[in-house]
Design an enzyme around this catalytic site. Structure first.
Site, PDB file in Angstrom:
ATOM      1  N   ASP A   1       2.733  -5.705   2.534  1.00  0.00           N
ATOM      2  CA  ASP A   1       2.818  -4.509   1.702  1.00  0.00           C
ATOM      3  C   ASP A   1       4.279  -4.134   1.550  1.00  0.00           C
ATOM      4  OD1 ASP A   1       1.550  -2.392   0.217  1.00  0.00           O
ATOM      5  OD2 ASP A   1       2.189  -1.025   1.794  1.00  0.00           O
ATOM      6  N   THR A   2       4.631  -3.632   0.405  1.00  0.00           N
ATOM      7  CA  THR A   2       5.989  -3.175   0.142  1.00  0.00           C
ATOM      8  C   THR A   2       5.941  -1.687  -0.186  1.00  0.00           C
ATOM      9  OG1 THR A   2       6.608  -5.334  -0.719  1.00  0.00           O
ATOM     10  CG2 THR A   2       8.038  -3.490  -1.306  1.00  0.00           C
TER      11      THR A   2
END
Length: 135
Positions: free
Chosen positions: A87-88
Site C-alpha cells: 500500500d502507498t
C-alpha cells in the site's frame, strides 16, 4: 539480508496481491517473477485509529495480503506460496491525503499542495502462506 530471502524464494510461487505495473516491476527488479492476483480488500480502515500514516499503510497492505490468502488455492506440488501485499500512502504534516476521486480533484490537490513537502510512504508486507494437510 535480501539475498538470503531471494535464495529461499528461488523456485517458489510469489503471488502479488495487486495489479500495479510498478509493483510488478519492483519484484522483477529484485529477481522475482510473480503471479498477479489483485486483492478485493476494501481500504475503509479508520485512519484516526492509527498512530501514524505508515501504520495505516502497513494495515492496508496486510489486509490485501490476507484477503488474497483466503481465496488462494494451492496448485499441484505447492506446499506454500508467498503472498505480497503493498500500500502507498501520501502524507502531509501527519495527515493522510486521500486519493482524488477524479481529474478535477487531482488538479485541485496538486495546486493546493504544490509548495509543501509531501512524503510518500510505501509499505510492503510479505506473508508466507503455509498449508498443512493432515490425513
Amino acid at each position: 539480508m535480501i539475498s538470503i530471502l531471494l535464495r529461499q524464494l528461488a523456485g517458489r510461487k510469489v503471488v502479488l496481491a495487486s495489479a500495479s505495473p510498478r509493483r510488478i516491476q519492483i519484484l522483477e527488479n529484485i529477481g522475482l517473477s510473480c503471479t498477479v492476483e489483485p486483492s478485493k480488500f476494501e481500504e475503509t480502515l479508520d485512519k484516526a485509529s492509527f498512530n501514524s500514516p505508515d501504520e495505516y499503510a502497513v494495515a492496508n497492505a496486510k489486509g490485501k495480503s490476507l484477503e488474497v490468502a483466503q481465496r488462494w488455492k494451492l496448485g499441484d506440488g505447492e506446499d506454500w506460496v508467498v503472498i505480497v501485499g503493498a500500500d502507498t500512502v501520501v502524507e502531509l504534516n501527519g495527515a493522510i491525503l486521500e486519493k482524488p476521486l477524479d481529474k478535477a480533484k487531482a488538479f485541485q490537490m496538486l495546486q493546493r499542495y504544490s509548495t509543501w513537502i509531501i512524503n510518500t510512504l510505501a509499505q510492503l508486507t510479505c506473508w508466507q502462506f503455509i498449508v498443512l494437510i493432515i490425513g
